[in-house]
Structure formats: structure tokens, C-alpha cells
Scaffold this active site. Structure first.
Site, PDB file in Angstrom:
ATOM      1  N   LEU A 133     -14.387  24.740  18.814  1.00  0.00           N
ATOM      2  CA  LEU A 133     -13.064  24.126  18.695  1.00  0.00           C
ATOM      3  C   LEU A 133     -11.984  24.896  19.440  1.00  0.00           C
ATOM      4  O   LEU A 133     -10.896  24.343  19.682  1.00  0.00           O
ATOM      5  CB  LEU A 133     -12.660  24.004  17.218  1.00  0.00           C
ATOM      6  CG  LEU A 133     -13.608  23.233  16.312  1.00  0.00           C
ATOM      7  CD1 LEU A 133     -13.022  23.133  14.905  1.00  0.00           C
ATOM      8  CD2 LEU A 133     -13.897  21.840  16.862  1.00  0.00           C
ATOM      9  N   GLN A 135     -11.010  28.976  21.732  1.00  0.00           N
ATOM     10  CA  GLN A 135     -11.489  30.232  22.268  1.00  0.00           C
ATOM     11  C   GLN A 135     -10.578  31.363  21.831  1.00  0.00           C
ATOM     12  O   GLN A 135      -9.425  31.158  21.456  1.00  0.00           O
ATOM     13  CB  GLN A 135     -11.608  30.180  23.785  1.00  0.00           C
ATOM     14  CG  GLN A 135     -10.318  29.986  24.548  1.00  0.00           C
ATOM     15  CD  GLN A 135     -10.591  29.714  26.028  1.00  0.00           C
ATOM     16  OE1 GLN A 135     -11.499  28.950  26.382  1.00  0.00           O
ATOM     17  NE2 GLN A 135      -9.812  30.333  26.893  1.00  0.00           N
ATOM     18  N   LYS A 150      -6.913  32.984  18.384  1.00  0.00           N
ATOM     19  CA  LYS A 150      -7.739  31.798  18.598  1.00  0.00           C
ATOM     20  C   LYS A 150      -6.852  30.641  19.029  1.00  0.00           C
ATOM     21  O   LYS A 150      -5.905  30.278  18.331  1.00  0.00           O
ATOM     22  CB  LYS A 150      -8.520  31.438  17.332  1.00  0.00           C
ATOM     23  CG  LYS A 150      -9.467  30.249  17.536  1.00  0.00           C
ATOM     24  CD  LYS A 150     -10.571  30.195  16.503  1.00  0.00           C
ATOM     25  CE  LYS A 150     -10.085  29.847  15.124  1.00  0.00           C
ATOM     26  NZ  LYS A 150     -11.219  29.550  14.198  1.00  0.00           N
ATOM     27  N   ASP A 282     -20.253  28.080   7.668  1.00  0.00           N
ATOM     28  CA  ASP A 282     -20.635  28.051   9.082  1.00  0.00           C
ATOM     29  C   ASP A 282     -21.268  29.402   9.409  1.00  0.00           C
ATOM     30  O   ASP A 282     -20.676  30.252  10.069  1.00  0.00           O
ATOM     31  CB  ASP A 282     -19.410  27.798   9.964  1.00  0.00           C
ATOM     32  CG  ASP A 282     -19.792  27.486  11.409  1.00  0.00           C
ATOM     33  OD1 ASP A 282     -21.007  27.386  11.696  1.00  0.00           O
ATOM     34  OD2 ASP A 282     -18.889  27.348  12.249  1.00  0.00           O
TER      35      ASP A 282
END
Length: 434
Positions: A133, A135, A150, A282
Site C-alpha cells: 500500500l 513505501q 510511510k 499481517d
């Protein structure tokens, strides 16, 4: 300044993305057919060739979003792929094609009101990591703190929505064909949780909450949120040093070290779940960092799942009875978790009991060797042999993220391959609940 047509951004449009996946599926499908033929001929099959894996990485890395998350999940399964192919797919865990720096500047300016060079004392033009989603860039605040920033890919919200629409159409079609195969509730749970990851303000709040949840577990660490430099599409966190789990595991031979980190992973999964009713959903190896001081750093908090008290309480009692080796009314406890059962009681109980028996080996047997662990394979075989009956045992939708987390934990432990007293580790978790 780059335009929205920047080639480094994920392709837009529902049918554009579907077309790219369709082309990829043809190549992967050919590999699967060849693998089946080799199996019938008595050879050793490879589900995916290295060339197809390279194509998979290139396409899913370009698409990013849900497609890339799927590739990350595939790369974790040790029973589906050869080590060589898994190493190729592991690049999807934090090495996707990066977006241009001009586009990074645009997003930061829109979200923080200033270009990166003005919002931070220093800001690296090259990303530390590029994922599904967004970097991550290294930066330094005015007060000298080193941080990770991010930055979300422009257009990823639309791309993710289109991926979910395409997948939703498949689920809807299958569900119409058979009531027993209706996966709508589980798909909706996964879709909703995934779309929530787009809001970095929410992720910042989840990171702060998760830090409180692991505060008593001193060998775990959650980076501090820098609220002054965070917004809906930009999230700034304290930068943690050290290799990610996927890199660390290739450099360590010591079983003691492997066991130590395995213990930390178990604590990072079950500690917050039993303690505060939330879990990191995740769990791919790029989201854990082995820090120089020995702590396990946790990364990426967009997929933190908070469960209902009923779900947590019933799982807590099931876990404690398992660790005490006490007999349990498995069907009643499963129903208290939220399962619905459309089989005769004893038949359903036998199926569920076998699931717990397979999954619970490290909790019963000591020492346990994860290098030769066959839990994933045996679980897959159990479900395959009893597929029709398992369709009549339905977990609650919130269990989707629980299984995603605990399944990922099992795969990470298999990746590390430590041998030791894992029952003792789980007993430690049980003592925390006493």
C-alpha cells in the site's frame, strides 16, 4: 512534477487490473498442469517454476494492493514451493517496485503541508522498503530523532477497491451456486479489514494501542508514533534498526538464537490476543525485526484486528484447558467462539478435535522440532479429506483474521526451524492468564 500516469504507480481501472491478473493466471496455470503431469508420472513436482515466480513477482509488485498481499501469503507456505522459488517470491514482502520521488513529494506536501525536505531535517530519496500500500523512507526530525516515513501510493485506494470488486464477483458467483459454499461473510470481513488499512491515522491509533497491549512483554517493541508528522496517507514512526525476520533467518545457525526469536513470535501473537483482545493479522516475515538489543520489533499496524469479548474469552478457555491437558467439551466451546454447526454433534466434534490435535503438537510434545514440522501439510490433508463435511462447520467471520495470524505464525516458526521446549513457551503464556 510527475503526473498521475507515473509508470511507477499501480495500474488503475478495474478491468486493466483484471486483465493483467488473467494473463498471469494463464502462465501459472500452465505450471500447475505440468506439475500435475509430473506427479502422475512419479516425478517430484514443482508447483511453480522460477521463471513463473519471477513473472509473478513482477506483475504482483506492479499491481501492489490486494494482489501483492496474496503473493506475500503464497511466499510463506513452505509446502507449496521450493526454497528457490520461495526466495524469489519473498521479494514481495518489502521490495516492490518503488514510486518516483516526485510522487512521494506530492503526497507528503498534500498530507503534511510541506515538501519532505521542509517537513524533515533529512529525508532519503531512496525508499527503505516498498510494499503493498505504500513505501517507507528514512528521515530525521528537527530534534534529531531518526524515523521511518510511510507514504501511500497515489490511487492505491481505487486499485484496492477494484481488486475487491473483482474478487467479490468471484465469491458472489460461487456463493450463488451453493449455500454451503457461501463465503460472502468471510470475504466481507477480509475486504473491510483490508480497506481500513488505507487510513494511516487509524493505523497510528492501532500502533499506540498495540504498544500498550505488549507493554508487559519486555522482549517485544512497538515503534513510537510521531503524530506531528502523520496524516491520512503519511505515517511517521520511530525507525527501528536491525534485519527483518526474512533476512535474519538466512544468517543465523545457532538453535538457541532461533528458539529465542521463535519464542518472541509466539508471545507477539498470543500475548496481545489473550491480554487485550487484538492480534497482528499481517504476519509475513518482513513485518518483524530482530533488533540489536535482542528485542523483537513489530512493524506495520494497519491490520491489527480487535475481536469481540466472546471470541477472546472462549478461545482463552480453550487454550488453558489444552495446556492443562484437560478434557474439554470441544463442540460447546467452538459454538461459544461463534462456530455454527450443521453436522451431528459427535461427528463435528471429531473433526474439530483433530484440527486441535494437529495444531496443538508444539503445545503437547517436548522438545518440538519446527524444522520437521508437518502441521501445515497435515492440516491441509485433513481439510481436503473432509472437505464436504467441513463446509457444514462454519467459523464466525472475525475468525478469518485470527486464522490469518496464527497460520502465519506457524509458517514463520517453520521458516526459523528451531528445536526446543515450545510447550514451556505456551505454558508461559498460560501463566500470564492466571
Amino acid at each position: 512534477m510527475a503526473s498521475d500516469s507515473d509508470d511507477s504507480l499501480p495500474p488503475q481501472g478495474r478491468f486493466t487490473r483484471l486483465r493483467k491478473l488473467a494473463g498471469l493466471s494463464m502462465q501459472v496455470g500452465t505450471d500447475v498442469l505440468m506439475s500435475s503431469a509430473k506427479r502422475l508420472a512419479g516425478g517430484t513436482p514443482e508447483l511453480l517454476s522460477k521463471s513463473s515466480a519471477e513473472k509473478l513477482v513482477a506483475t504482483l509488485g506492479e499491481l501492489k494492493g490486494a494482489a501483492m498481499k496474496l503473493g506475500q501469503a503464497i511466499s510463506m507456505d513452505p509446502d507449496l514451493l521450493t526454497p528457490e522459488v520461495r526466495q524469489v517470491l519473498a521479494r514481495l514482502q518489502n521490495q516492490a517496485p518503488a514510486m518516483s520521488y516526485d510522487m512521494v513529494t506530492r503526497v507528503v506536501r498534500q498530507e503534511l503541508g510541506a515538501a519532505p525536505e521542509d517537513a524533515f531535517r533529512e529525508f532519503s530519496r531512496e525508499p527503505l522498503a516498498a510494499a503493498s500500500l505504500g513505501q517507507v523512507h528514512r528521515a530525521v526530525l528537527e530534534d534529531g530523532r531518526v524515523v521511518a516515513v510511510k507514504v501511500q501510493y497515489p490511487g492505491i485506494a481505487e486499485s484496492l477497491t477494484h481488486d475487491m470488486e473483482n474478487l467479490g464477483l468471484v465469491v458472489k458467483t460461487v456463493s450463488k451456486a451453493s449455500r454451503l459454499m457461501d463465503g460472502s461473510a468471510y470475504f466481507n470481513e477480509f475486504r473491510d479489514e483490508l480497506l481500513l488499512e488505507l487510513d494511516y491515522r487509524r493505523e497510528a491509533s492501532l500502533a499506540e494501542g498495540f504498544a500498550r497491549g505488549v507493554a508487559e512483554l519486555k522482549d517485544l517493541y512497538v515503534p513510537q508514533v510521531i503524530a506531528s508528522h502523520s496524516a491520512e496517507r503519511v505515517l511517521t514512526l520511530e525507525l527501528l534498526e536491525g534485519p527483518t525476520l526474512k533476512d535474519w533467518v538466512t544468517t543465523v545457525d545457532s538453535n538457541d538464537e532461533r528458539f529465542r526469536v521463535s519464542r518472541q513470535l509466539i508471545r507477539a501473537t498470543y500475548g496481545p490476543f489473550f491480554g487485550s483482545g487484538e492480534i497482528h493479522a499481517d504476519p509475513h516475515p518482513g513485518n518483524f525485526m530482530v533488533m540489536p538489543d535482542g528485542r523483537l520489533g513489530l512493524l506495520d499496524f494497519g491490520s491489527i484486528k480487535r475481536f469481540s469479548p466472546r471470541f477472546v474469552d472462549a478461545n482463552r478457555r480453550m487454550f488453558l484447558q489444552s495446556m492443562r491437558l484437560e478434557p474439554m467439551d470441544i463442540l460447546r466451546l467452538s459454538q461459544e467462539v461463534g462456530f455454527t454447526v450443521e453436522l451431528p454433534g459427535e461427528e463435528a466434534a471429531d473433526l474439530i478435535r483433530e484440527v486441535l490435535h494437529i495444531a496443538g503438537r508444539p503445545m503437547r510434545l517436548t522438545p518440538y522440532d519446527y524444522m520437521s514440522c508437518e502441521i501445515t501439510r497435515d492440516m491441509r490433508n485433513h481439510f481436503t479429506r473432509n472437505a464436504a463435511r467441513f463446509l457444514k462447520i462454519k467459523p464466525p467471520p472475525e475468525a478469518v483474521m485470527f486464522f490469518r495470524s496464527t497460520g502465519g505464525l506457524a509458517q514463520n516458526l517453520r521458516l526459523i526451524g528451531a528445536r526446543g521446549d515450545f510447550r514451556g513457551v505456551f505454558l508461559e503464556m498460560a501463566e500470564l492468564l492466571s
